[in-house]
Design a protein around this motif. Structure first.
Motif: not given
Ligand code: GRF
Length: 186
Positions: A22, A25, A30
């Motif tokens: 996370c 990315h 999230e």
């Protein structure tokens, strides 16, 4: 950006893999909450290192499973969680959580289900003499490791070193969990 929660009871290497993906990315999400039923577990420290809010509780402090699950549901809802990823959470999910999040809870298991469910999937498969090992990600329902299968990855292992095997399985888990969460959120 999607909001996910990870539930764990132990080391949390899968939590670490998910949260790192996370942060980089690699997943459009999230981790907004880490839930742990063992306040001393290493995963609690990992969550703090990554600044992930944690709810670490002792089940014995609650009169029943429904009571601590109600508290978990409240926190999940407050955090806006869409998907729950169980990663070494050593409890059967109860009705309270299933009623609130049914169909949106997944689990990772270190064997090719339906073979070798339960807490010792790697050891059980190894002792059975299995030669194709693997990892399963499945929907969570009220059964032990019994929900519908979402993803699996297997590999051959003819060695005799269970520690080496465990490492290989964990390496597959970390990749497959990230890939699968990504697919589910798309
Ligand atoms: C993993 O092998 C997972 O498949 C099983 O519990 C283990 C958790 O490991 N359900 P970790 O805490 O993520 O390192």
């Amino acid at each position: 950006m999607h909001k996910i929660a990870v539930f764990a009871s132990g080391s949390g290497s899968n939590f670490e893999a998910i949260v790192t993906a996370c942060e980089k990315h690699q997943i459009d999400a999230e981790v907004v909450l880490m839930v742990c039923d063992k306040p001393q577990a290493k995963v609690v420290e990992r969550a703090a290192n990554h600044h992930v809010p944690a709810f670490a509780f002792s089940p014995k402090d609650y009169p029943s499973k429904a009571d601590f699950e109600r508290e978990i549901v409240t926190r999940l809802q407050e955090a806006g969680v869409e998907l729950i990823c169980l990663a070494g959470y050593m409890r059967i999910v109860g009705d309270t959580l299933l009623e609130a999040y049914g169909g949106r809870i997944i689990n990772i298991h270190p064997a090719l289900l339906p073979s070798f469910p339960g807490a010792h999937g790697i050891r059980d498969a190894f002792e059975y003499g299995v030669k194709v090992f693997g990892v399963t990600i499945h929907q969570v329902d009220a059964t032990l490791d019994g929900g519908k299968i979402i993803a699996q990855r297997g590999f051959e292992y003819y060695g005799r070193d269970i520690d080496e095997l465990e490492q290989k399985i964990h390496a597959v888990e970390h990749i497959l969990y990230v890939e699968t969460i990504n697919k589910l959120l798309k």
